[in-house]
Motif scaffolding. Structure first.
Motif, PDB file in Angstrom:
ATOM      1  N   ASN A  67       0.814  -1.217   0.000  1.00 40.58           N
ATOM      2  CA  ASN A  67       0.000   0.000   0.000  1.00 40.58           C
ATOM      3  C   ASN A  67       0.847   1.266   0.000  1.00 40.58           C
ATOM      4  O   ASN A  67       0.340   2.344   0.305  1.00 40.58           O
ATOM      5  CB  ASN A  67      -0.951   0.004   1.203  1.00 40.58           C
ATOM      6  CG  ASN A  67      -2.050  -1.027   1.069  1.00 40.58           C
ATOM      7  OD1 ASN A  67      -2.655  -1.160   0.010  1.00 40.58           O
ATOM      8  ND2 ASN A  67      -2.281  -1.782   2.130  1.00 40.58           N
ATOM      9  N   TRP A  68       2.156   1.129  -0.323  1.00 40.18           N
ATOM     10  CA  TRP A  68       3.073   2.261  -0.442  1.00 40.18           C
ATOM     11  C   TRP A  68       3.347   2.927   0.913  1.00 40.18           C
ATOM     12  O   TRP A  68       3.693   4.095   0.980  1.00 40.18           O
ATOM     13  CB  TRP A  68       2.565   3.285  -1.475  1.00 40.18           C
ATOM     14  CG  TRP A  68       2.392   2.642  -2.810  1.00 40.18           C
ATOM     15  CD1 TRP A  68       1.321   1.894  -3.232  1.00 40.18           C
ATOM     16  CD2 TRP A  68       3.333   2.600  -3.873  1.00 40.18           C
ATOM     17  NE1 TRP A  68       1.544   1.399  -4.497  1.00 40.18           N
ATOM     18  CE2 TRP A  68       2.761   1.819  -4.924  1.00 40.18           C
ATOM     19  CE3 TRP A  68       4.599   3.165  -4.057  1.00 40.18           C
ATOM     20  CZ2 TRP A  68       3.418   1.595  -6.121  1.00 40.18           C
ATOM     21  CZ3 TRP A  68       5.257   2.936  -5.255  1.00 40.18           C
ATOM     22  CH2 TRP A  68       4.670   2.152  -6.266  1.00 40.18           C
ATOM     23  N   MET A  69       3.208   2.144   1.991  1.00 34.64           N
ATOM     24  CA  MET A  69       3.511   2.634   3.329  1.00 34.64           C
ATOM     25  C   MET A  69       4.894   2.155   3.756  1.00 34.64           C
ATOM     26  O   MET A  69       5.281   1.016   3.479  1.00 34.64           O
ATOM     27  CB  MET A  69       2.468   2.143   4.329  1.00 34.64           C
ATOM     28  CG  MET A  69       2.669   2.686   5.739  1.00 34.64           C
ATOM     29  SD  MET A  69       1.273   2.323   6.843  1.00 34.64           S
ATOM     30  CE  MET A  69       1.528   0.560   7.100  1.00 34.64           C
ATOM     31  N   LEU A  70       5.646   3.026   4.418  1.00 33.71           N
ATOM     32  CA  LEU A  70       6.953   2.648   4.926  1.00 33.71           C
ATOM     33  C   LEU A  70       6.791   1.569   5.992  1.00 33.71           C
ATOM     34  O   LEU A  70       6.036   1.743   6.954  1.00 33.71           O
ATOM     35  CB  LEU A  70       7.681   3.851   5.528  1.00 33.71           C
ATOM     36  CG  LEU A  70       8.547   4.681   4.567  1.00 33.71           C
ATOM     37  CD1 LEU A  70       7.688   5.407   3.551  1.00 33.71           C
ATOM     38  CD2 LEU A  70       9.400   5.676   5.348  1.00 33.71           C
ATOM     39  N   ARG A  71       7.500   0.472   5.814  1.00 33.43           N
ATOM     40  CA  ARG A  71       7.388  -0.626   6.773  1.00 33.43           C
ATOM     41  C   ARG A  71       7.875  -0.209   8.153  1.00 33.43           C
ATOM     42  O   ARG A  71       7.381  -0.703   9.168  1.00 33.43           O
ATOM     43  CB  ARG A  71       8.193  -1.829   6.280  1.00 33.43           C
ATOM     44  CG  ARG A  71       7.740  -2.359   4.923  1.00 33.43           C
ATOM     45  CD  ARG A  71       8.571  -3.561   4.497  1.00 33.43           C
ATOM     46  NE  ARG A  71       8.324  -3.926   3.113  1.00 33.43           N
ATOM     47  CZ  ARG A  71       7.312  -4.674   2.683  1.00 33.43           C
ATOM     48  NH1 ARG A  71       6.439  -5.129   3.565  1.00 33.43           N
ATOM     49  NH2 ARG A  71       7.174  -4.968   1.403  1.00 33.43           N
ATOM     50  N   ARG A  72       8.840   0.704   8.188  1.00 29.29           N
ATOM     51  CA  ARG A  72       9.420   1.110   9.477  1.00 29.29           C
ATOM     52  C   ARG A  72       8.642   2.244  10.137  1.00 29.29           C
ATOM     53  O   ARG A  72       8.925   2.585  11.293  1.00 29.29           O
ATOM     54  CB  ARG A  72      10.877   1.562   9.269  1.00 29.29           C
ATOM     55  CG  ARG A  72      11.771   0.510   8.660  1.00 29.29           C
ATOM     56  CD  ARG A  72      13.096   1.118   8.235  1.00 29.29           C
ATOM     57  NE  ARG A  72      13.864   0.229   7.389  1.00 29.29           N
ATOM     58  CZ  ARG A  72      14.893  -0.500   7.801  1.00 29.29           C
ATOM     59  NH1 ARG A  72      15.274  -0.450   9.064  1.00 29.29           N
ATOM     60  NH2 ARG A  72      15.535  -1.292   6.952  1.00 29.29           N
ATOM     61  N   ARG A  73       7.703   2.846   9.395  1.00 26.01           N
ATOM     62  CA  ARG A  73       6.958   3.982   9.948  1.00 26.01           C
ATOM     63  C   ARG A  73       5.485   3.848   9.563  1.00 26.01           C
ATOM     64  O   ARG A  73       5.055   4.390   8.547  1.00 26.01           O
ATOM     65  CB  ARG A  73       7.526   5.306   9.435  1.00 26.01           C
ATOM     66  CG  ARG A  73       8.874   5.658  10.016  1.00 26.01           C
ATOM     67  CD  ARG A  73       9.307   7.059   9.634  1.00 26.01           C
ATOM     68  NE  ARG A  73      10.554   7.425  10.281  1.00 26.01           N
ATOM     69  CZ  ARG A  73      10.657   7.986  11.476  1.00 26.01           C
ATOM     70  NH1 ARG A  73       9.570   8.234  12.168  1.00 26.01           N
ATOM     71  NH2 ARG A  73      11.834   8.294  11.996  1.00 26.01           N
ATOM     72  N   ALA A  79      -0.318   5.994  -3.334  1.00 27.68           N
ATOM     73  CA  ALA A  79      -0.024   6.325  -1.934  1.00 27.68           C
ATOM     74  C   ALA A  79      -1.246   6.929  -1.247  1.00 27.68           C
ATOM     75  O   ALA A  79      -1.520   6.642  -0.075  1.00 27.68           O
ATOM     76  CB  ALA A  79       1.156   7.285  -1.866  1.00 27.68           C
ATOM     77  N   GLY A  80      -1.987   7.768  -1.978  1.00 25.52           N
ATOM     78  CA  GLY A  80      -3.209   8.328  -1.411  1.00 25.52           C
ATOM     79  C   GLY A  80      -4.229   7.259  -1.084  1.00 25.52           C
ATOM     80  O   GLY A  80      -4.842   7.259   0.000  1.00 25.52           O
ATOM     81  N   ARG A  81      -4.420   6.305  -1.992  1.00 22.45           N
ATOM     82  CA  ARG A  81      -5.362   5.217  -1.728  1.00 22.45           C
ATOM     83  C   ARG A  81      -4.881   4.342  -0.578  1.00 22.45           C
ATOM     84  O   ARG A  81      -5.675   3.881   0.256  1.00 22.45           O
ATOM     85  CB  ARG A  81      -5.550   4.374  -2.995  1.00 22.45           C
ATOM     86  CG  ARG A  81      -6.274   5.104  -4.112  1.00 22.45           C
ATOM     87  CD  ARG A  81      -6.655   4.157  -5.242  1.00 22.45           C
ATOM     88  NE  ARG A  81      -5.505   3.549  -5.890  1.00 22.45           N
ATOM     89  CZ  ARG A  81      -4.801   4.099  -6.867  1.00 22.45           C
ATOM     90  NH1 ARG A  81      -5.134   5.303  -7.330  1.00 22.45           N
ATOM     91  NH2 ARG A  81      -3.775   3.463  -7.410  1.00 22.45           N
ATOM     92  N   GLY A  82      -3.568   4.114  -0.531  1.00 22.04           N
ATOM     93  CA  GLY A  82      -3.024   3.333   0.567  1.00 22.04           C
ATOM     94  C   GLY A  82      -3.255   3.997   1.911  1.00 22.04           C
ATOM     95  O   GLY A  82      -3.599   3.337   2.898  1.00 22.04           O
ATOM     96  N   ALA A  83      -3.082   5.320   1.950  1.00 24.44           N
ATOM     97  CA  ALA A  83      -3.318   6.049   3.206  1.00 24.44           C
ATOM     98  C   ALA A  83      -4.774   5.976   3.618  1.00 24.44           C
ATOM     99  O   ALA A  83      -5.091   5.803   4.806  1.00 24.44           O
ATOM    100  CB  ALA A  83      -2.856   7.495   3.053  1.00 24.44           C
ATOM    101  N   LEU A  84      -5.678   6.107   2.662  1.00 25.09           N
ATOM    102  CA  LEU A  84      -7.117   6.021   2.979  1.00 25.09           C
ATOM    103  C   LEU A  84      -7.455   4.640   3.533  1.00 25.09           C
ATOM    104  O   LEU A  84      -8.220   4.520   4.500  1.00 25.09           O
ATOM    105  CB  LEU A  84      -7.952   6.318   1.730  1.00 25.09           C
ATOM    106  CG  LEU A  84      -7.972   7.766   1.250  1.00 25.09           C
ATOM    107  CD1 LEU A  84      -8.654   7.848  -0.116  1.00 25.09           C
ATOM    108  CD2 LEU A  84      -8.682   8.679   2.251  1.00 25.09           C
ATOM    109  N   ALA A  85      -6.904   3.588   2.928  1.00 25.91           N
ATOM    110  CA  ALA A  85      -7.179   2.244   3.412  1.00 25.91           C
ATOM    111  C   ALA A  85      -6.635   2.048   4.815  1.00 25.91           C
ATOM    112  O   ALA A  85      -7.290   1.426   5.673  1.00 25.91           O
ATOM    113  CB  ALA A  85      -6.577   1.216   2.441  1.00 25.91           C
ATOM    114  N   TRP A  86      -5.446   2.562   5.073  1.00 21.05           N
ATOM    115  CA  TRP A  86      -4.855   2.438   6.403  1.00 21.05           C
ATOM    116  C   TRP A  86      -5.670   3.208   7.448  1.00 21.05           C
ATOM    117  O   TRP A  86      -5.916   2.712   8.552  1.00 21.05           O
ATOM    118  CB  TRP A  86      -3.417   2.931   6.370  1.00 21.05           C
ATOM    119  CG  TRP A  86      -2.678   2.742   7.661  1.00 21.05           C
ATOM    120  CD1 TRP A  86      -2.097   1.609   8.114  1.00 21.05           C
ATOM    121  CD2 TRP A  86      -2.478   3.741   8.668  1.00 21.05           C
ATOM    122  NE1 TRP A  86      -1.515   1.830   9.331  1.00 21.05           N
ATOM    123  CE2 TRP A  86      -1.749   3.128   9.701  1.00 21.05           C
ATOM    124  CE3 TRP A  86      -2.836   5.074   8.785  1.00 21.05           C
ATOM    125  CZ2 TRP A  86      -1.368   3.828  10.835  1.00 21.05           C
ATOM    126  CZ3 TRP A  86      -2.464   5.769   9.914  1.00 21.05           C
ATOM    127  CH2 TRP A  86      -1.739   5.150  10.952  1.00 21.05           C
TER     128      TRP A  86
END
Length: 408
Positions: A360-366, A397-404
């Protein structure tokens, strides 16, 4: 109140807040995607206005994307294809065209297959885009340089109070054309992440011209030429510069040339000054004695070379090349010493490793921090591939943030 009256509705929860850091194409597309999903979005950038590199790209016509088949399109990303494929498939060139036309900017496909807005510049598109973002409630906070995080996770900006957000999208760009905003300074702020060193992409190269050649031909275009390097041939145009050579045909080979120089030192690029003439035809015209004609006159009349082509042949002869005129016209050696500096490159190679991001384009460490655009470790040739990937990864990245946020 009647017993049948409905109870008052509970107050609705405030929208999630998202900070987008970087107001280039990837950041703006992330902001658009997030705002359409109901988030309260603020875009931060250290420059005084958004989209500065986009505006610079627009001076050359603003190549939005390319019309070739998607499978061939994806191949342009080389080893990064597998990681970019889902994002670009979700927002392919057809979506870029529809998005642009949805901003009242009609497009057309050029003879090369490249797609441009009919206005042939970026400013009308950027104005319309910023207007759409404003209508969706996106805020801009400019002249704010991001400096990292506090110990408890708030964003820090130089000379400003810390900022808290429910999610963050980093779209900080590479390091080419740093005066337009992206200077690569973010690499020190993600020191716990794997980052491939930033290098020039779609760049020119340094050639040690003689002073005579440099003073006469710097700035002169080389038209209808072909360049070859280790079996790959590219037709197009280039430009002689004071320090070497640059231009579209050079950019198409720049990744291979750059990597070969890094591994081996200076390399030789071959220039065909007459790609439409075969060797046999040139041999009939240039293979015989030239009589009383000067070399330059002979090359002009018999070889059909322009002054810059004649100068290049003379430069090679003065550098010790064998006096085979046909060979020099068809495969003139250019000794490339180094790529031109990153600050002069069209784009940037290297960056944040794709392995640092989840699906989902999220940093694994953050957790809650996403990344997009040219700051990631991919590169592509010119032709619409750069902007397409920035827009597509920004949306991803925007869609990934919304899902998260929906799961949080």
């Amino acid at each position: 109140m009647s017993d049948d009256a409905a109870p008052p509705a509970p107050p609705s929860a405030p929208p999630a807040t998202v900070a987008v850091i970087g107001a280039g194409p990837a950041g703006l597309m992330a902001a658009e995607t997030l705002a359409a999903g109901g988030a309260a979005v603020t875009v931060y950038d250290h420059m005084p206005s958004p989209g500065r590199k986009l505006l610079m790209a627009g001076r050359g016509g603003l190549n939005l994307t390319h019309s070739e088949h998607l499978d061939a399109f994806l191949d342009r990303y080389g080893s990064a294809r597998a990681r970019l494929q889902d994002a670009i498939t979700a927002f392919p060139p057809e979506a870029t065209i529809a998005w642009c036309e949805g901003l009242a900017q009609p497009t057309f496909v050029g003879s090369s297959g490249r797609v441009f807005p009919r206005a042939m510049k970026a400013s009308p598109l950027l104005r319309a885009w910023l207007g759409r973002l404003a209508a969706r409630g996106v805020r801009f906070v400019l002249r704010q340089r991001w400096t990292g995080w506090t110990e408890d996770g708030a964003l820090t900006f130089a000379g400003a109070a810390p900022v808290r957000a429910d999610a963050v999208v980093l779209a900080l760009g590479g390091a080419s054309w740093p005066r337009l905003g992206s200077d690569g300074g973010w690499t020190t702020l993600l020191a716990d992440c794997a980052i491939t060193p930033l290098r020039p992409a779609n760049c020119g190269f340094v050639i040690d011209w003689s002073e005579v050649f440099r003073s006469r031909f710097a700035g002169t275009p080389l038209k209808r030429i072909a360049l070859s390097f280790r079996g790959r041939v590219v037709r197009g145009e280039a430009v002689v510069t004071e320090t070497g050579i640059e231009g579209g045909a050079v950019y198409a080979l720049s990744a291979a040339l750059r990597d070969a120089i890094a591994a081996e030192g200076p390399v030789t690029l071959h220039l065909d000054l007459r790609p439409d003439s075969d060797r046999a035809a040139l041999d009939r015209r240039l293979g015989g004695p030239r009589g009383s004609a000067s070399l330059s006159g002979f090359l002009r009349k018999a070889g059909g070379l322009p002054p810059v082509g004649i100068g290049l042949v003379q430069e090679a002869l003065h550098g010790g090349a064998a006096p085979d005129l046909v060979a020099l016209v068809k495969a003139l050696p250019l000794r490339l010493q180094a790529p031109t500096p990153l600050a002069r490159a069209i784009s940037t190679a290297g960056g944040l490793s794709m392995d640092e991001l989840d699906e989902n384009w999220m940093l694994r460490r953050r957790p809650g921090v996403f990344a997009a655009g040219e700051m990631l470790d991919w590169e592509a040739p010119t032709g619409g591939y750069l902007l397409q990937a920035c827009l597509a990864t920004g949306g991803a990245a925007g869609r990934g943030a919304l899902a998260w946020l929906a799961r949080a």
